[in-house]
Write an enzyme that holds these catalytic residues in place. Sequence first.
Site, short mmCIF file in Angstrom:
data_model
loop_
_atom_site.label_atom_id
_atom_site.label_comp_id
_atom_site.label_asym_id
_atom_site.label_seq_id
_atom_site.Cartn_x
_atom_site.Cartn_y
_atom_site.Cartn_z
N CYS A 154 8.32 25.40 15.57
CA CYS A 154 7.58 24.27 15.00
C CYS A 154 8.21 23.77 13.70
O CYS A 154 7.81 22.74 13.18
CB CYS A 154 6.13 24.67 14.75
SG CYS A 154 5.55 26.00 15.81
N HIS A 208 0.39 17.37 16.54
CA HIS A 208 1.47 18.33 16.27
C HIS A 208 2.47 18.31 17.42
O HIS A 208 2.41 19.13 18.33
CB HIS A 208 0.87 19.73 16.09
CG HIS A 208 1.86 20.80 15.74
ND1 HIS A 208 3.08 20.53 15.16
CD2 HIS A 208 1.81 22.15 15.91
CE1 HIS A 208 3.74 21.68 14.98
NE2 HIS A 208 3.00 22.67 15.43
#
Lengths: 131, 392
Positions: B85, B336
Amino acid sequence: MVVRSWRHIKERYNLIGVRCKNCGTVYFPSREICPKCRRKTDFEDIKLSGRGKVYTYSVVHVAPKDFEKQAPYVIAIIELEEGVKITGQVVDCKPDEVYIGMPVEVVFRRIKEDGDDGVITYGYKFRPVEN
Amino acid sequence: MRDVAIIGYGQTKFGELWERSFRSLIVEAGVKAVEAAGIDGKDIDEMYVGNMSAGLFVGQEHIASLIAEHAGLNPIPSTRVEAACASGSLALRQAVLNVASGASDVVLVGGVEKMTDVVDATSAISSASDQEWEALFGATFPSLYAMMAQRYMYEYGLTLEELSMWSVIMHENASKNRYAQFPFKITLDQVLNSSPVAEPLRLLHCSPVSDGAAALIVCDAEKAKEFVNEDEIIYIRASVQASDTIALHSRESITQLKGARVASEKAYKMANISPDKIDVAEVHDCFAINGLILMEELGFCKKGEAGKIVYNKEIAIDCDKYPAINPSGGLKAAGHALGATGIRQVGEVYWQLKQDKEVKDRQVEIKNGYGITVNVGGTGGTVCVHILSNKK
Ligand SMILES: [Zn+2]
Protein backbone atom coordinates in the site's frame (compact mmCIF):
# COMPACT_ATOMS: atom_id res chain seq x y z
CA MET A 1 2.23 -25.80 -2.90
CA VAL A 2 3.14 -29.06 -1.26
CA VAL A 3 6.86 -28.33 -1.07
CA ARG A 4 6.17 -24.96 0.45
CA SER A 5 4.42 -26.44 3.49
CA TRP A 6 6.69 -29.52 3.75
CA ARG A 7 9.72 -27.22 4.00
CA HIS A 8 8.41 -25.83 7.30
CA ILE A 9 7.45 -29.10 9.03
CA LYS A 10 10.13 -28.72 11.70
CA GLU A 11 8.70 -25.37 12.72
CA ARG A 12 4.99 -25.90 12.20
CA TYR A 13 4.75 -29.41 13.72
CA ASN A 14 7.43 -29.28 16.41
CA LEU A 15 7.68 -25.58 17.22
CA ILE A 16 11.43 -25.52 16.70
CA GLY A 17 13.01 -22.09 16.44
CA VAL A 18 16.54 -20.82 16.85
CA ARG A 19 18.46 -19.22 19.70
CA CYS A 20 21.38 -16.93 19.05
CA LYS A 21 24.24 -18.14 21.26
CA ASN A 22 25.92 -14.77 20.91
CA CYS A 23 23.11 -12.65 22.43
CA GLY A 24 20.57 -15.18 23.72
CA THR A 25 17.63 -13.94 21.62
CA VAL A 26 15.13 -16.58 20.49
CA TYR A 27 13.56 -16.38 17.03
CA PHE A 28 10.57 -18.16 15.62
CA PRO A 29 10.33 -18.97 12.79
CA SER A 30 14.04 -19.54 12.34
CA ARG A 31 15.95 -17.11 10.19
CA GLU A 32 19.42 -16.84 8.71
CA ILE A 33 20.79 -13.83 10.57
CA CYS A 34 20.30 -12.42 14.08
CA PRO A 35 19.45 -8.73 13.44
CA LYS A 36 21.19 -7.81 16.71
CA CYS A 37 24.44 -9.63 15.96
CA ARG A 38 24.48 -9.79 12.15
CA ARG A 39 27.82 -11.38 11.17
CA LYS A 40 28.44 -12.63 14.73
CA THR A 41 25.22 -14.68 14.55
CA ASP A 42 25.63 -18.13 16.09
CA PHE A 43 22.34 -20.05 15.97
CA GLU A 44 21.32 -23.30 17.61
CA ASP A 45 17.93 -25.02 17.32
CA ILE A 46 15.61 -24.63 20.29
CA LYS A 47 12.36 -26.47 20.94
CA LEU A 48 9.85 -23.98 22.29
CA SER A 49 7.70 -24.92 25.29
CA GLY A 50 4.46 -23.90 23.58
CA ARG A 51 3.28 -22.26 26.80
CA GLY A 52 2.55 -18.56 26.90
CA LYS A 53 -0.02 -15.79 27.18
CA VAL A 54 -2.35 -14.03 24.79
CA TYR A 55 -0.59 -10.76 23.85
CA THR A 56 -3.45 -9.55 21.64
CA TYR A 57 -6.29 -11.09 19.63
CA SER A 58 -9.13 -10.50 17.21
CA VAL A 59 -12.37 -12.34 16.48
CA VAL A 60 -12.41 -12.87 12.72
CA HIS A 61 -15.89 -12.70 11.15
CA VAL A 62 -14.97 -12.07 7.52
CA ALA A 63 -12.71 -15.03 6.74
CA PRO A 64 -10.70 -16.07 3.69
CA LYS A 65 -12.21 -18.89 1.60
CA ASP A 66 -10.05 -21.59 3.25
CA PHE A 67 -11.20 -20.52 6.72
CA GLU A 68 -14.85 -19.70 6.04
CA LYS A 69 -16.21 -22.79 7.80
CA GLN A 70 -14.35 -21.87 11.01
CA ALA A 71 -15.67 -18.28 11.30
CA PRO A 72 -16.08 -16.62 13.70
CA TYR A 73 -12.68 -17.70 15.06
CA VAL A 74 -10.04 -16.13 17.28
CA ILE A 75 -6.67 -15.17 15.81
CA ALA A 76 -4.07 -14.09 18.34
CA ILE A 77 -0.46 -13.18 18.92
CA ILE A 78 0.89 -15.39 21.69
CA GLU A 79 3.89 -14.36 23.77
CA LEU A 80 5.68 -17.61 24.58
CA GLU A 81 7.65 -18.22 27.79
CA GLU A 82 10.88 -17.91 25.79
CA GLY A 83 9.95 -14.30 24.98
CA VAL A 84 9.19 -14.83 21.32
CA LYS A 85 5.78 -13.91 19.85
CA ILE A 86 3.89 -15.97 17.25
CA THR A 87 0.57 -15.75 15.44
CA GLY A 88 -2.01 -18.52 15.73
CA GLN A 89 -5.63 -19.32 16.50
CA VAL A 90 -7.01 -19.77 20.01
CA VAL A 91 -9.41 -22.76 20.09
CA ASP A 92 -11.37 -24.95 22.52
CA CYS A 93 -13.13 -21.95 24.05
CA LYS A 94 -15.74 -19.37 23.11
CA PRO A 95 -14.43 -16.22 21.38
CA ASP A 96 -15.73 -14.00 24.20
CA GLU A 97 -13.77 -15.99 26.80
CA VAL A 98 -10.43 -14.88 25.34
CA TYR A 99 -8.63 -11.98 27.01
CA ILE A 100 -5.19 -10.34 26.92
CA GLY A 101 -2.95 -12.15 29.40
CA MET A 102 -4.87 -15.45 29.17
CA PRO A 103 -2.54 -18.45 29.74
CA VAL A 104 -2.47 -20.80 26.73
CA GLU A 105 -0.61 -23.88 25.50
CA VAL A 106 0.09 -25.21 22.04
CA VAL A 107 -1.95 -27.94 20.32
CA PHE A 108 -1.45 -29.42 16.89
CA ARG A 109 -4.44 -29.25 14.61
CA ARG A 110 -5.61 -29.03 11.07
CA ILE A 111 -5.13 -25.38 10.09
CA LYS A 112 -7.08 -25.21 6.86
CA GLU A 113 -9.98 -27.27 5.56
CA ASP A 114 -8.54 -27.21 2.11
CA GLY A 115 -5.49 -25.48 0.64
CA ASP A 116 -5.28 -23.96 -2.82
CA ASP A 117 -4.27 -27.32 -4.24
CA GLY A 118 -6.36 -29.63 -2.06
CA VAL A 119 -3.58 -30.26 0.46
CA ILE A 120 -4.61 -30.15 4.11
CA THR A 121 -2.32 -27.94 6.16
CA TYR A 122 -1.52 -28.92 9.75
CA GLY A 123 0.21 -26.81 12.37
CA TYR A 124 -0.02 -25.17 15.76
CA LYS A 125 -2.98 -23.55 17.48
CA PHE A 126 -3.39 -22.57 21.13
CA ARG A 127 -5.91 -23.49 23.81
CA PRO A 128 -6.59 -22.15 27.30
CA VAL A 129 -4.55 -23.79 30.09
CA GLU A 130 -6.76 -25.40 32.74
CA ASN A 131 -5.84 -24.02 36.15
CA MET B 1 21.24 17.95 -4.42
CA ARG B 2 18.79 20.25 -6.23
CA ASP B 3 15.52 21.52 -4.75
CA VAL B 4 12.49 19.65 -6.06
CA ALA B 5 9.00 21.02 -6.68
CA ILE B 6 5.53 19.81 -7.60
CA ILE B 7 3.93 21.71 -10.47
CA GLY B 8 0.82 19.68 -11.23
CA TYR B 9 -1.54 17.03 -9.91
CA GLY B 10 -4.45 15.04 -11.28
CA GLN B 11 -6.57 12.12 -10.15
CA THR B 12 -9.52 10.00 -11.15
CA LYS B 13 -12.50 9.37 -8.93
CA PHE B 14 -11.84 6.55 -6.47
CA GLY B 15 -14.45 3.82 -6.19
CA GLU B 16 -15.87 0.67 -7.70
CA LEU B 17 -15.45 1.83 -11.26
CA TRP B 18 -16.78 -1.15 -13.20
CA GLU B 19 -16.69 0.63 -16.55
CA ARG B 20 -13.05 1.69 -16.21
CA SER B 21 -9.93 -0.31 -17.10
CA PHE B 22 -6.51 -0.23 -15.46
CA ARG B 23 -5.07 1.52 -18.51
CA SER B 24 -7.74 4.19 -18.80
CA LEU B 25 -7.45 5.10 -15.09
CA ILE B 26 -3.75 5.85 -15.07
CA VAL B 27 -3.86 7.65 -18.41
CA GLU B 28 -6.69 9.91 -17.18
CA ALA B 29 -4.72 10.83 -14.04
CA GLY B 30 -1.51 11.39 -16.04
CA VAL B 31 -3.17 13.62 -18.62
CA LYS B 32 -4.84 15.71 -15.90
CA ALA B 33 -1.49 16.19 -14.11
CA VAL B 34 0.25 17.21 -17.34
CA GLU B 35 -2.52 19.71 -18.14
CA ALA B 36 -2.46 21.14 -14.61
CA ALA B 37 1.30 21.67 -14.86
CA GLY B 38 1.00 23.31 -18.26
CA ILE B 39 3.71 21.08 -19.68
CA ASP B 40 3.86 19.06 -22.84
CA GLY B 41 4.51 15.31 -23.20
CA LYS B 42 7.91 16.06 -24.71
CA ASP B 43 8.96 17.91 -21.54
CA ILE B 44 8.80 14.68 -19.52
CA ASP B 45 12.19 13.02 -19.05
CA GLU B 46 11.22 9.93 -17.09
CA MET B 47 8.32 8.27 -15.28
CA TYR B 48 7.65 6.13 -12.20
CA VAL B 49 4.51 4.19 -11.34
CA GLY B 50 3.45 2.95 -7.93
CA ASN B 51 1.37 -0.22 -8.08
CA MET B 52 0.91 -2.98 -5.54
CA SER B 53 -0.36 -5.92 -7.46
CA ALA B 54 -1.50 -5.62 -11.06
CA GLY B 55 -0.31 -9.23 -11.36
CA LEU B 56 -2.86 -10.49 -8.83
CA PHE B 57 -5.64 -7.97 -9.55
CA VAL B 58 -5.64 -7.83 -13.35
CA GLY B 59 -3.12 -10.53 -14.35
CA GLN B 60 -0.73 -8.00 -15.84
CA GLU B 61 2.90 -7.41 -14.90
CA HIS B 62 5.40 -5.21 -16.79
CA ILE B 63 2.98 -2.31 -16.39
CA ALA B 64 5.59 0.46 -16.49
CA SER B 65 6.12 -0.12 -20.20
CA LEU B 66 2.40 -0.59 -20.83
CA ILE B 67 1.56 2.73 -19.19
CA ALA B 68 4.34 4.63 -20.98
CA GLU B 69 2.97 3.33 -24.27
CA HIS B 70 -0.65 4.19 -23.52
CA ALA B 71 0.31 7.63 -22.25
CA GLY B 72 2.18 8.23 -25.51
CA LEU B 73 5.48 8.61 -23.68
CA ASN B 74 7.67 5.96 -25.35
CA PRO B 75 10.67 5.82 -25.38
CA ILE B 76 11.36 7.53 -22.00
CA PRO B 77 12.46 5.33 -19.09
CA SER B 78 9.49 4.03 -17.11
CA THR B 79 9.82 2.17 -13.80
CA ARG B 80 7.30 0.42 -11.54
CA VAL B 81 7.80 0.61 -7.77
CA GLU B 82 6.17 -1.83 -5.34
CA ALA B 83 5.84 -1.80 -1.55
CA ALA B 84 2.23 -2.94 -1.00
CA CYS B 85 0.00 0.00 0.00
CA ALA B 86 3.06 2.32 0.17
CA SER B 87 3.94 1.81 -3.51
CA GLY B 88 2.74 5.29 -4.54
CA SER B 89 4.85 7.35 -2.19
CA LEU B 90 7.88 5.15 -2.86
CA ALA B 91 7.48 5.90 -6.56
CA LEU B 92 7.37 9.59 -5.67
CA ARG B 93 10.53 9.24 -3.61
CA GLN B 94 12.32 7.71 -6.60
CA ALA B 95 11.17 10.64 -8.74
CA VAL B 96 12.37 13.14 -6.13
CA LEU B 97 15.80 11.50 -5.90
CA ASN B 98 15.99 11.40 -9.68
CA VAL B 99 15.29 15.13 -10.08
CA ALA B 100 17.37 16.13 -7.04
CA SER B 101 20.38 14.29 -8.48
CA GLY B 102 20.13 16.17 -11.75
CA ALA B 103 19.44 13.05 -13.81
CA SER B 104 16.08 14.46 -14.97
CA ASP B 105 14.36 17.84 -14.89
CA VAL B 106 10.73 16.79 -15.22
CA VAL B 107 9.34 13.45 -14.01
CA LEU B 108 5.81 12.08 -14.17
CA VAL B 109 4.96 9.94 -11.17
CA GLY B 110 1.73 8.01 -11.03
CA GLY B 111 0.00 5.48 -8.83
CA VAL B 112 -2.75 3.11 -9.88
CA GLU B 113 -4.74 0.12 -8.70
CA LYS B 114 -7.62 -1.72 -10.34
CA MET B 115 -8.99 -3.90 -7.54
CA THR B 116 -12.54 -4.72 -8.58
CA ASP B 117 -11.76 -6.99 -11.55
CA VAL B 118 -11.20 -9.92 -9.17
CA VAL B 119 -13.89 -11.65 -7.12
CA ASP B 120 -11.70 -12.09 -4.04
CA ALA B 121 -9.63 -8.95 -3.53
CA THR B 122 -8.94 -9.92 0.09
CA SER B 123 -6.47 -12.70 -0.70
CA ALA B 124 -4.46 -10.33 -2.91
CA ILE B 125 -4.52 -7.70 -0.15
CA SER B 126 -3.31 -10.26 2.38
CA SER B 127 -0.11 -10.69 0.37
CA ALA B 128 0.97 -7.42 2.01
CA SER B 129 1.35 -9.40 5.25
CA ASP B 130 3.58 -12.40 5.98
CA GLN B 131 1.99 -15.20 3.96
CA GLU B 132 3.88 -18.04 5.67
CA TRP B 133 3.57 -17.01 9.32
CA GLU B 134 0.49 -14.78 9.53
CA ALA B 135 -1.96 -15.42 6.69
CA LEU B 136 -1.45 -19.21 6.65
CA PHE B 137 -2.69 -19.44 10.24
CA GLY B 138 -5.87 -17.50 9.50
CA ALA B 139 -4.76 -13.91 10.15
CA THR B 140 -6.62 -11.70 7.68
CA PHE B 141 -5.28 -8.26 6.83
CA PRO B 142 -8.03 -6.47 8.84
CA SER B 143 -7.41 -8.84 11.79
CA LEU B 144 -3.78 -7.69 12.02
CA TYR B 145 -4.90 -4.09 12.47
CA ALA B 146 -7.67 -5.34 14.79
CA MET B 147 -4.99 -6.92 16.98
CA MET B 148 -3.17 -3.58 17.05
CA ALA B 149 -6.45 -1.91 18.07
CA GLN B 150 -7.17 -4.53 20.77
CA ARG B 151 -3.73 -4.09 22.31
CA TYR B 152 -3.95 -0.30 22.03
CA MET B 153 -7.29 -0.35 23.89
CA TYR B 154 -5.70 -2.54 26.59
CA GLU B 155 -2.62 -0.34 27.02
CA TYR B 156 -4.23 3.12 26.75
CA GLY B 157 -7.91 2.64 27.57
CA LEU B 158 -9.09 3.73 24.12
CA THR B 159 -12.87 3.25 23.74
CA LEU B 160 -14.72 2.00 20.68
CA GLU B 161 -16.62 5.33 20.57
CA GLU B 162 -13.38 7.31 20.38
CA LEU B 163 -12.06 5.04 17.65
CA SER B 164 -15.33 5.23 15.73
CA MET B 165 -15.37 9.02 15.67
CA TRP B 166 -12.42 8.81 13.26
CA SER B 167 -14.70 7.39 10.58
CA VAL B 168 -17.39 10.01 11.24
CA ILE B 169 -14.85 12.82 10.67
CA MET B 170 -13.47 11.15 7.54
CA HIS B 171 -16.91 10.88 5.96
CA GLU B 172 -17.69 14.50 6.87
CA ASN B 173 -14.53 15.59 5.02
CA ALA B 174 -15.17 13.30 2.05
CA SER B 175 -18.62 14.83 1.60
CA LYS B 176 -16.73 17.88 0.25
CA ASN B 177 -14.57 15.86 -2.15
CA ARG B 178 -15.99 15.06 -5.57
CA TYR B 179 -13.33 12.38 -6.17
CA ALA B 180 -14.12 10.52 -2.94
CA GLN B 181 -15.53 7.02 -2.96
CA PHE B 182 -17.97 7.82 -0.11
CA PRO B 183 -18.89 11.52 -0.38
CA PHE B 184 -21.54 11.37 2.36
CA LYS B 185 -21.80 11.72 6.13
CA ILE B 186 -22.35 8.90 8.63
CA THR B 187 -23.25 8.87 12.33
CA LEU B 188 -21.38 7.43 15.28
CA ASP B 189 -24.20 4.91 15.77
CA GLN B 190 -23.86 3.71 12.19
CA VAL B 191 -20.16 3.03 12.79
CA LEU B 192 -20.77 1.25 16.10
CA ASN B 193 -23.56 -0.87 14.62
CA SER B 194 -21.88 -1.78 11.32
CA SER B 195 -21.13 -5.47 10.83
CA PRO B 196 -18.06 -6.91 12.57
CA VAL B 197 -15.13 -7.67 10.24
CA ALA B 198 -12.39 -8.56 12.71
CA GLU B 199 -13.31 -7.49 16.23
CA PRO B 200 -12.91 -4.93 17.60
CA LEU B 201 -12.96 -3.52 14.05
CA ARG B 202 -16.25 -3.16 12.20
CA LEU B 203 -16.96 -2.48 8.56
CA LEU B 204 -17.03 1.29 8.98
CA HIS B 205 -13.59 1.28 10.62
CA CYS B 206 -12.12 -0.15 7.40
CA SER B 207 -11.09 1.51 4.14
CA PRO B 208 -12.83 0.08 1.07
CA VAL B 209 -11.67 -1.82 -2.00
CA SER B 210 -11.13 0.85 -4.65
CA ASP B 211 -10.17 1.47 -8.22
CA GLY B 212 -8.34 4.70 -8.90
CA ALA B 213 -5.27 6.51 -10.12
CA ALA B 214 -3.38 9.68 -9.28
CA ALA B 215 -0.41 11.46 -10.84
CA LEU B 216 2.02 14.27 -9.99
CA ILE B 217 4.48 16.26 -12.06
CA VAL B 218 7.76 16.61 -10.19
CA CYS B 219 10.23 19.20 -11.44
CA ASP B 220 13.54 20.84 -10.66
CA ALA B 221 12.64 23.90 -8.54
CA GLU B 222 14.45 26.34 -10.85
CA LYS B 223 13.00 24.89 -14.02
CA ALA B 224 9.51 24.94 -12.43
CA LYS B 225 9.33 28.71 -13.01
CA GLU B 226 9.26 28.08 -16.77
CA PHE B 227 5.94 26.26 -16.41
CA VAL B 228 3.96 27.79 -13.53
CA ASN B 229 3.74 31.05 -11.55
CA GLU B 230 6.24 31.18 -8.72
CA ASP B 231 3.50 31.44 -6.06
CA GLU B 232 1.94 28.21 -7.32
CA ILE B 233 5.08 26.14 -6.86
CA ILE B 234 4.99 23.74 -3.93
CA TYR B 235 8.31 22.39 -2.72
CA ILE B 236 9.10 18.90 -1.50
CA ARG B 237 11.10 19.61 1.62
CA ALA B 238 11.56 16.01 2.74
CA SER B 239 11.11 12.57 1.21
CA VAL B 240 11.97 9.82 3.68
CA GLN B 241 11.42 6.08 3.81
CA ALA B 242 11.85 3.50 6.59
CA SER B 243 11.34 -0.24 7.02
CA ASP B 244 10.24 -2.53 9.84
CA THR B 245 9.47 -6.25 10.21
CA ILE B 246 6.79 -7.48 7.81
CA ALA B 247 5.13 -9.65 10.48
CA LEU B 248 3.40 -7.84 13.32
CA HIS B 249 4.40 -10.47 15.91
CA SER B 250 8.11 -9.77 15.34
CA ARG B 251 7.83 -6.23 16.75
CA GLU B 252 8.55 -5.24 20.31
CA SER B 253 5.42 -3.06 20.38
CA ILE B 254 2.37 -3.17 18.12
CA THR B 255 0.76 0.00 19.47
CA GLN B 256 3.30 2.11 17.64
CA LEU B 257 4.66 2.20 14.10
CA LYS B 258 8.37 2.58 14.54
CA GLY B 259 8.91 3.12 10.81
CA ALA B 260 6.62 6.14 10.91
CA ARG B 261 8.38 7.58 13.93
CA VAL B 262 11.85 7.12 12.40
CA ALA B 263 10.83 8.49 9.00
CA SER B 264 8.93 11.52 10.33
CA GLU B 265 11.65 12.52 12.79
CA LYS B 266 14.15 12.47 9.95
CA ALA B 267 11.74 14.36 7.68
CA TYR B 268 11.16 17.14 10.24
CA LYS B 269 14.93 17.49 10.55
CA MET B 270 15.35 17.70 6.77
CA ALA B 271 12.60 20.32 6.49
CA ASN B 272 14.02 22.08 9.56
CA ILE B 273 10.65 22.32 11.31
CA SER B 274 8.87 20.88 14.35
CA PRO B 275 5.50 19.05 14.17
CA ASP B 276 3.62 22.12 15.45
CA LYS B 277 4.39 23.91 12.16
CA ILE B 278 2.23 21.46 10.19
CA ASP B 279 -1.06 22.95 8.93
CA VAL B 280 -2.39 19.87 7.19
CA ALA B 281 -1.65 16.15 7.21
CA GLU B 282 -2.77 13.19 5.16
CA VAL B 283 -2.24 9.97 7.13
CA HIS B 284 -2.68 6.33 6.14
CA ASP B 285 -5.94 5.29 7.83
CA CYS B 286 -6.46 1.96 6.09
CA PHE B 287 -8.12 1.12 9.43
CA ALA B 288 -9.22 3.75 11.95
CA ILE B 289 -6.68 2.62 14.55
CA ASN B 290 -3.82 3.46 12.21
CA GLY B 291 -5.03 7.05 11.93
CA LEU B 292 -4.76 7.40 15.72
CA ILE B 293 -1.37 5.70 15.94
CA LEU B 294 0.03 7.87 13.14
CA MET B 295 -1.11 11.10 14.85
CA GLU B 296 1.11 10.03 17.74
CA GLU B 297 4.03 8.88 15.59
CA LEU B 298 4.02 12.18 13.67
CA GLY B 299 4.40 14.01 16.98
CA PHE B 300 1.00 15.78 17.00
CA CYS B 301 0.24 14.41 20.47
CA LYS B 302 1.59 12.04 23.10
CA LYS B 303 1.20 8.27 23.07
CA GLY B 304 -2.33 7.30 24.08
CA GLU B 305 -3.82 10.79 23.62
CA ALA B 306 -5.12 10.51 20.06
CA GLY B 307 -8.46 8.92 21.00
CA LYS B 308 -9.66 11.90 23.08
CA ILE B 309 -8.52 14.41 20.45
CA VAL B 310 -10.36 12.53 17.72
CA TYR B 311 -13.49 12.14 19.86
CA ASN B 312 -13.54 15.93 20.37
CA LYS B 313 -13.13 16.37 16.59
CA GLU B 314 -10.04 18.51 17.13
CA ILE B 315 -8.54 17.28 13.85
CA ALA B 316 -11.41 18.59 11.71
CA ILE B 317 -10.81 20.93 8.76
CA ASP B 318 -11.64 24.08 10.78
CA CYS B 319 -9.78 23.01 13.92
CA ASP B 320 -7.19 25.19 15.55
CA LYS B 321 -5.12 23.35 18.12
CA TYR B 322 -4.02 20.43 15.95
CA PRO B 323 -3.31 20.12 12.23
CA ALA B 324 -6.31 19.33 10.04
CA ILE B 325 -6.00 15.63 9.33
CA ASN B 326 -7.20 14.02 6.10
CA PRO B 327 -9.29 16.87 4.67
CA SER B 328 -9.76 14.59 1.64
CA GLY B 329 -11.63 12.03 3.74
CA GLY B 330 -8.58 9.78 4.05
CA LEU B 331 -8.34 6.20 2.92
CA LYS B 332 -11.50 5.50 4.91
CA ALA B 333 -13.84 7.71 2.89
CA ALA B 334 -11.89 9.07 -0.09
CA GLY B 335 -11.01 5.45 -0.96
CA HIS B 336 -7.90 3.30 -0.95
CA ALA B 337 -6.73 2.32 -4.42
CA LEU B 338 -3.54 0.80 -2.93
CA GLY B 339 -0.79 1.94 -5.34
CA ALA B 340 -2.53 5.27 -6.00
CA THR B 341 -3.00 6.20 -2.34
CA GLY B 342 0.47 7.61 -1.60
CA ILE B 343 0.23 9.89 -4.64
CA ARG B 344 -3.33 10.94 -3.77
CA GLN B 345 -2.27 11.92 -0.24
CA VAL B 346 0.54 14.14 -1.57
CA GLY B 347 -1.82 15.52 -4.22
CA GLU B 348 -4.29 16.59 -1.52
CA VAL B 349 -1.60 18.35 0.53
CA TYR B 350 -0.29 20.00 -2.68
CA TRP B 351 -3.77 21.35 -3.46
CA GLN B 352 -4.26 22.49 0.13
CA LEU B 353 -0.94 24.37 0.31
CA LYS B 354 -1.45 26.13 -3.02
CA GLN B 355 -5.09 26.75 -2.05
CA ASP B 356 -6.32 25.25 -5.30
CA LYS B 357 -9.94 25.74 -6.35
CA GLU B 358 -10.33 21.95 -6.24
CA VAL B 359 -10.33 22.09 -2.43
CA LYS B 360 -12.22 25.36 -1.92
CA ASP B 361 -15.02 23.57 -0.01
CA ARG B 362 -12.55 21.91 2.32
CA GLN B 363 -9.70 24.43 2.43
CA VAL B 364 -7.58 24.23 5.57
CA GLU B 365 -6.25 27.51 6.91
CA ILE B 366 -2.62 27.72 5.79
CA LYS B 367 -0.76 29.46 8.62
CA ASN B 368 2.79 28.14 8.52
CA GLY B 369 2.79 26.73 5.00
CA TYR B 370 3.69 23.14 5.79
CA GLY B 371 1.95 19.83 5.13
CA ILE B 372 2.93 16.22 5.76
CA THR B 373 1.90 12.83 4.36
CA VAL B 374 2.52 9.35 5.72
CA ASN B 375 1.89 6.28 3.59
CA VAL B 376 2.16 2.79 5.10
CA GLY B 377 2.84 -0.54 3.41
CA GLY B 378 1.27 -3.65 4.98
CA THR B 379 1.09 -3.28 8.76
CA GLY B 380 4.08 -0.91 8.81
CA GLY B 381 6.83 -2.93 7.13
CA THR B 382 7.34 0.06 4.83
CA VAL B 383 6.62 3.68 5.70
CA CYS B 384 7.18 6.76 3.55
CA VAL B 385 6.85 10.37 4.71
CA HIS B 386 6.80 13.55 2.63
CA ILE B 387 6.87 17.15 3.86
CA LEU B 388 5.64 19.78 1.43
CA SER B 389 5.81 23.54 1.76
CA ASN B 390 4.88 26.72 -0.09
CA LYS B 391 8.32 27.98 0.96
CA LYS B 392 11.57 26.91 -0.67
ZN1 LIG C 1 22.24 -12.44 18.40
